[in-house]
Design a protein around this motif. Structure first.
Motif, PDB file in Angstrom:
ATOM      1  N   HIS A 210       0.755  -0.895   0.035  1.00 27.33           N
ATOM      2  CA  HIS A 210      -0.116   0.050  -0.063  1.00 27.33           C
ATOM      3  C   HIS A 210       1.089   0.840  -0.124  1.00 27.33           C
ATOM      4  CE1 HIS A 210      -3.881   2.471   0.814  1.00 27.33           C
ATOM      5  NE2 HIS A 210      -2.550   3.236   1.809  1.00 27.33           N
ATOM      6  N   MET A 211       0.251   1.701  -0.909  1.00 29.67           N
ATOM      7  CA  MET A 211       0.947   3.289  -0.666  1.00 29.67           C
ATOM      8  C   MET A 211       0.282   4.531   0.092  1.00 29.67           C
ATOM      9  SD  MET A 211       3.273   4.262  -4.567  1.00 29.67           S
ATOM     10  CE  MET A 211       3.064   5.936  -3.897  1.00 29.67           C
ATOM     11  N   LYS A 212       0.511   5.222   0.821  1.00 26.60           N
ATOM     12  CA  LYS A 212       0.320   6.727   1.894  1.00 26.60           C
ATOM     13  C   LYS A 212      -0.638   7.259   0.993  1.00 26.60           C
ATOM     14  CE  LYS A 212       4.623   8.905   2.813  1.00 26.60           C
ATOM     15  NZ  LYS A 212       4.701   9.328   4.091  1.00 26.60           N
ATOM     16  N   GLU A 213      -1.715   7.852   0.651  1.00 22.64           N
ATOM     17  CA  GLU A 213      -2.137   9.069   0.439  1.00 22.64           C
ATOM     18  C   GLU A 213      -1.565  10.014   0.216  1.00 22.64           C
ATOM     19  OE1 GLU A 213      -5.413   8.610  -1.425  1.00 22.64           O
ATOM     20  OE2 GLU A 213      -5.136   6.540  -0.627  1.00 22.64           O
ATOM     21  N   LEU A 214      -1.581  11.111  -0.852  1.00 23.70           N
ATOM     22  CA  LEU A 214      -1.301  11.791  -1.514  1.00 23.70           C
ATOM     23  C   LEU A 214      -1.480  13.380  -1.571  1.00 23.70           C
ATOM     24  CD1 LEU A 214       1.650  10.312  -2.979  1.00 23.70           C
ATOM     25  CD2 LEU A 214       1.894  11.523  -0.752  1.00 23.70           C
ATOM     26  N   ASP A 215      -2.193  14.743  -1.938  1.00 25.90           N
ATOM     27  CA  ASP A 215      -2.120  14.769  -2.093  1.00 25.90           C
ATOM     28  C   ASP A 215      -2.080  15.570  -3.036  1.00 25.90           C
ATOM     29  OD1 ASP A 215      -3.074  17.823  -2.046  1.00 25.90           O
ATOM     30  OD2 ASP A 215      -2.226  19.409  -1.991  1.00 25.90           O
ATOM     31  N   PRO A 216      -3.332  14.869  -3.788  1.00 24.49           N
ATOM     32  CA  PRO A 216      -3.039  15.086  -5.783  1.00 24.49           C
ATOM     33  C   PRO A 216      -3.374  16.293  -6.288  1.00 24.49           C
ATOM     34  CG  PRO A 216      -5.877  14.530  -4.772  1.00 24.49           C
ATOM     35  CD  PRO A 216      -4.326  14.480  -3.816  1.00 24.49           C
ATOM     36  N   SER A 217      -3.376  17.834  -5.940  1.00 21.53           N
ATOM     37  CA  SER A 217      -2.936  18.931  -6.521  1.00 21.53           C
ATOM     38  C   SER A 217      -0.970  19.009  -5.918  1.00 21.53           C
ATOM     39  CB  SER A 217      -4.061  19.976  -5.640  1.00 21.53           C
ATOM     40  OG  SER A 217      -3.264  20.395  -4.324  1.00 21.53           O
ATOM     41  N   SER A 218      -1.499  18.648  -4.066  1.00 19.10           N
ATOM     42  CA  SER A 218       0.455  18.731  -4.565  1.00 19.10           C
ATOM     43  C   SER A 218       1.708  17.704  -6.091  1.00 19.10           C
ATOM     44  CB  SER A 218       0.803  18.073  -3.601  1.00 19.10           C
ATOM     45  OG  SER A 218       0.591  17.568  -2.666  1.00 19.10           O
ATOM     46  N   ILE A 219       0.931  16.621  -6.159  1.00 17.37           N
ATOM     47  CA  ILE A 219       1.186  15.531  -7.426  1.00 17.37           C
ATOM     48  C   ILE A 219       1.080  16.166  -8.676  1.00 17.37           C
ATOM     49  CG2 ILE A 219       1.329  13.557  -8.390  1.00 17.37           C
ATOM     50  CD1 ILE A 219       0.771  12.044  -5.961  1.00 17.37           C
ATOM     51  N   ASN A 220      -0.259  16.652  -8.858  1.00 17.02           N
ATOM     52  CA  ASN A 220       0.345  18.010  -9.823  1.00 17.02           C
ATOM     53  C   ASN A 220       1.113  18.661 -10.243  1.00 17.02           C
ATOM     54  OD1 ASN A 220      -1.973  16.536 -11.894  1.00 17.02           O
ATOM     55  ND2 ASN A 220      -3.363  17.523 -10.804  1.00 17.02           N
ATOM     56  N   ILE A 221       1.061  19.604  -9.134  1.00 21.26           N
ATOM     57  CA  ILE A 221       2.088  20.676  -8.939  1.00 21.26           C
ATOM     58  C   ILE A 221       4.122  20.169  -9.191  1.00 21.26           C
ATOM     59  CG2 ILE A 221       3.517  22.543  -7.842  1.00 21.26           C
ATOM     60  CD1 ILE A 221       0.062  22.711  -6.751  1.00 21.26           C
ATOM     61  N   PHE A 222       3.845  19.268  -8.487  1.00 19.12           N
ATOM     62  CA  PHE A 222       5.152  18.898  -8.699  1.00 19.12           C
ATOM     63  C   PHE A 222       5.991  17.889  -9.835  1.00 19.12           C
ATOM     64  CE2 PHE A 222       7.560  14.107  -7.987  1.00 19.12           C
ATOM     65  CZ  PHE A 222       8.221  15.022  -7.588  1.00 19.12           C
ATOM     66  N   ARG A 223       4.735  17.683 -10.785  1.00 21.84           N
ATOM     67  CA  ARG A 223       5.014  16.655 -11.552  1.00 21.84           C
ATOM     68  C   ARG A 223       5.363  17.484 -12.720  1.00 21.84           C
ATOM     69  NH1 ARG A 223      -0.245  13.215 -14.150  1.00 21.84           N
ATOM     70  NH2 ARG A 223      -0.869  16.202 -14.160  1.00 21.84           N
ATOM     71  N   GLU A 224       3.934  18.918 -12.212  1.00 24.98           N
ATOM     72  CA  GLU A 224       4.865  20.013 -14.076  1.00 24.98           C
ATOM     73  C   GLU A 224       5.583  20.807 -13.398  1.00 24.98           C
ATOM     74  OE1 GLU A 224       1.282  22.970 -13.255  1.00 24.98           O
ATOM     75  OE2 GLU A 224       0.256  21.282 -14.395  1.00 24.98           O
ATOM     76  N   GLU A 225       6.439  20.511 -12.356  1.00 24.28           N
ATOM     77  CA  GLU A 225       7.623  21.808 -12.187  1.00 24.28           C
ATOM     78  C   GLU A 225       8.832  20.393 -12.691  1.00 24.28           C
ATOM     79  OE1 GLU A 225       7.196  21.650  -7.655  1.00 24.28           O
ATOM     80  OE2 GLU A 225       8.408  23.671  -8.034  1.00 24.28           O
ATOM     81  N   CYS A 226       8.421  19.256 -12.485  1.00 20.92           N
ATOM     82  CA  CYS A 226       9.881  17.751 -13.093  1.00 20.92           C
ATOM     83  C   CYS A 226       9.834  18.387 -14.375  1.00 20.92           C
ATOM     84  CB  CYS A 226       9.285  16.941 -12.024  1.00 20.92           C
ATOM     85  SG  CYS A 226       9.155  16.812 -10.568  1.00 20.92           S
ATOM     86  N   TYR A 227       8.432  19.080 -15.603  1.00 17.82           N
ATOM     87  CA  TYR A 227       8.590  18.476 -16.663  1.00 17.82           C
ATOM     88  C   TYR A 227       9.202  19.388 -17.221  1.00 17.82           C
ATOM     89  CZ  TYR A 227       6.524  13.728 -17.234  1.00 17.82           C
ATOM     90  OH  TYR A 227       6.302  12.428 -17.351  1.00 17.82           O
ATOM     91  N   LYS A 228       9.088  20.459 -16.088  1.00 18.85           N
ATOM     92  CA  LYS A 228       9.622  21.996 -16.865  1.00 18.85           C
ATOM     93  C   LYS A 228      10.711  21.754 -16.468  1.00 18.85           C
ATOM     94  CE  LYS A 228       6.938  24.852 -15.322  1.00 18.85           C
ATOM     95  NZ  LYS A 228       6.195  26.192 -14.019  1.00 18.85           N
ATOM     96  N   MET A 229      11.619  21.297 -15.451  1.00 16.03           N
ATOM     97  CA  MET A 229      12.555  21.611 -15.820  1.00 16.03           C
ATOM     98  C   MET A 229      13.230  20.048 -16.763  1.00 16.03           C
ATOM     99  SD  MET A 229      13.667  20.317 -11.440  1.00 16.03           S
ATOM    100  CE  MET A 229      12.080  19.926 -10.804  1.00 16.03           C
ATOM    101  N   LEU A 230      12.685  19.254 -17.015  1.00 15.77           N
ATOM    102  CA  LEU A 230      13.711  18.364 -18.124  1.00 15.77           C
ATOM    103  C   LEU A 230      13.019  18.683 -19.718  1.00 15.77           C
ATOM    104  CD1 LEU A 230      12.166  14.567 -16.284  1.00 15.77           C
ATOM    105  CD2 LEU A 230      14.363  16.447 -16.377  1.00 15.77           C
ATOM    106  N   ASN A 231      12.000  19.728 -19.723  1.00 19.27           N
ATOM    107  CA  ASN A 231      11.841  20.142 -21.181  1.00 19.27           C
ATOM    108  C   ASN A 231      13.094  20.051 -22.235  1.00 19.27           C
ATOM    109  OD1 ASN A 231       9.234  20.313 -22.795  1.00 19.27           O
ATOM    110  ND2 ASN A 231       9.376  22.995 -22.083  1.00 19.27           N
ATOM    111  N   GLN A 232      14.471  21.004 -21.415  1.00 20.75           N
ATOM    112  CA  GLN A 232      15.081  21.380 -22.437  1.00 20.75           C
ATOM    113  C   GLN A 232      15.668  20.072 -22.894  1.00 20.75           C
ATOM    114  OE1 GLN A 232      18.606  23.318 -20.975  1.00 20.75           O
ATOM    115  NE2 GLN A 232      17.266  23.096 -19.487  1.00 20.75           N
TER     116      GLN A 232
END
Ligand SMILES: NC(=O)c1ccc[n+]([C@@H]2O[C@H](COP(=O)([O-])OP(=O)(O)OC[C@H]3O[C@@H](n4cnc5c(N)ncnc54)[C@H](OP(=O)(O)O)[C@@H]3O)[C@@H](O)[C@H]2O)c1
Length: 274
Positions: free
Chosen positions: A249-271
Motif C-alpha cells: 500500500h502507498m500512502k495517500e498523497l495530496d493530488p494537487s501537490s502531485i500535479n504541481i510537482f509533476r509539472e515542475e519536474c517536466y519543466k526542468m526536463l523540457n529542454q
C-alpha cells in the motif's frame, strides 16, 4: 539497430556496475538476455561476449544522460528497463551540474528523463516493461510532495526518502499517462541489503556499514524476485511491490501537490526532451 524484436530481448539496467544493479546484469545475462548497463565505473563481463554493453554516464549531468539514452535507443531495441542507479544522500547539501539537489537528480529526475526518452522513442513500436527501485524509507516522506531546493532545508534522510517516494509516484503516473501503448511499470521496495551504497557517507558510517554488511541480505535474491516480476505473467500496472511479490500500500498523497510537482519536474526536463 544492433538487435531487433526477433533477436534476444534487451534489458537496460541503470547503475549496473555494482550492488543490486550488478546482480541484475549477471542474472539477465545468465538468462540469455542482451544487457545494456549504465554506470560511471567501467565493467567487463567477457564470459558473455557481445551480449553485454556498458554506457558510462553520470546522472549528475542531465544533458549527458539524455544524449546517452538517445544513443542507446538509436542502436538497440530495449524491451525492459530497470531504474536502479541510486545513492544514499551526501551528508551536506550538494548540487549537480544542472544546479539541482544531488539525490533528487540522480535517484529520481534522471530516471524520469530516461524513461520519457525511451517511452517516446520505443514505446510505440514494441511492448515496454519497466521496474524502478524505491526503498522502505519512502514511507517517512511528508504527504505534501516537494523536493529540497535550499541548503537550510536539507537533511540527507529527507532527501533520500523523498527521492524514493518520487520513484514510486513516478511509476504510478507513468502507468496512467501511457495507457494507450503497450507499456507497464512498477516500483519495488528491495528491503535492506549489502552493497556499495555507503560510498558518499562519512568514514564512521562506512566503517559501521562494513561491519554490518556480512549480516545483510544478499542482492542476488532481490535481483531474482525483481526479474521474475518484470518478465513474468503481467504484473499490476503502476503499483509498488515488495521482494515477496506482494503489492504494498502507498500512502495517500495530496493530488494537487502531485500535479504541481509533476509539472515542475517536466519543466526542468523540457529542454532535454524531444
Ligand atoms: N542497499 C540497500 O540496502 C538499499 C535499500 C533500499 C533501496 N536501495 C536502492 O537500490 C538501488 C541500488 O543501490 P545499491 O545498494 O546496489 O548501491 P550501489 O552498490 O552503490 O550501486 C549503485 C549504482 O548506481 C550507480 N550510480 C551512483 N551514482 C550515480 C551517478 N551519479 N550517475 C550514474 N550512476 C550512478 C553506481 O554506478 P558507479 O558505481 O559506476 O558510479 C552503481 O552502479 C538504489 O536505487 C538504492 O537507492 C538500496
Amino acid at each position: 539497430m544492433q538487435n531487433s524484436s526477433s533477436d534476444l530481448k534487451t534489458v537496460l539496467i541503470t547503475g549496473g556496475t555494482s550492488g543490486l544493479g550488478l546482480e541484475l546484469v549477471k542474472l539477465f545475462l545468465r538468462r540469455g538476455y542482451y544487457v545494456i548497463a549504465t554506470g560511471r565505473k567501467s565493467l567487463e563481463v567477457p564470459e558473455f561476449g557481445d551480449r553485454f554493453k556498458l554506457f558510462r554516464v553520470d546522472f549528475y549531468d542531465l544533458r549527458q544522460t539524455a544524449d546517452t539514452i538517445r544513443t542507446i535507443c538509436d542502436n538497440y531495441s530495449v524491451s525492459y528497463v530497470i531504474n536502479n542507479a541510486g545513492i544514499l544522500s551526501p551528508p551536506d547539501f550538494t548540487t549537480t551540474k544542472d544546479g539541482i539537489e544531488y539525490t533528487f537528480q540522480v535517484n529520481y529526475l534522471a530516471h524520469l528523463l530516461i524513461n520519457e526518452i525511451i517511452i517516446q522513442r520505443s514505446g510505440k513500436s514494441h511492448p515496454l516493461r519497466l521496474a524502478a527501485i524505491t526503498s522502505v524509507v519512502h514511507k517517512i516522506s511528508k504527504p505534501a510532495i516537494t523536493f529540497c531546493r535550499k541548503k537550510e532545508d536539507y537533511t540527507p534522510l529527507k532527501a533520500y526518502s523523498d527521492s524514493k517516494l518520487f520513484i514510486a509516484v513516478m511509476c504510478n503516473l507513468l502507468a496512467k499517462k501511457y495507457q494507450d501503448i503497450d507499456f507497464r511499470c512498477f516500483s519495488i521496495d528491495p528491503g535492506v541489503f549489502g552493497s556499495s551504497i555507503y560510498r558518499m557517507q562519512h568514514s564512521w558510517f562506512r566503517f559501521l556499514y562494513h561491519v554490518a554488511a556480512p549480516f545483510m541480505k544478499r542482492p542476488s535474491k532481490i535481483a531474482m524476485a525483481l526479474a521474475d516480476i518484470l518478465t513474468g505473467d503481467e504484473f499490476t500496472n503502476g503499483v509498488l511491490y515488495d521482494t515477496r511479490k506482494r503489492i504494498r500500500h502507498m500512502k495517500e498523497l495530496d493530488p494537487s501537490s502531485i500535479n504541481i510537482f509533476r509539472e515542475e519536474c517536466y519543466k526542468m526536463l523540457n529542454q532535454f526532451l524531444d
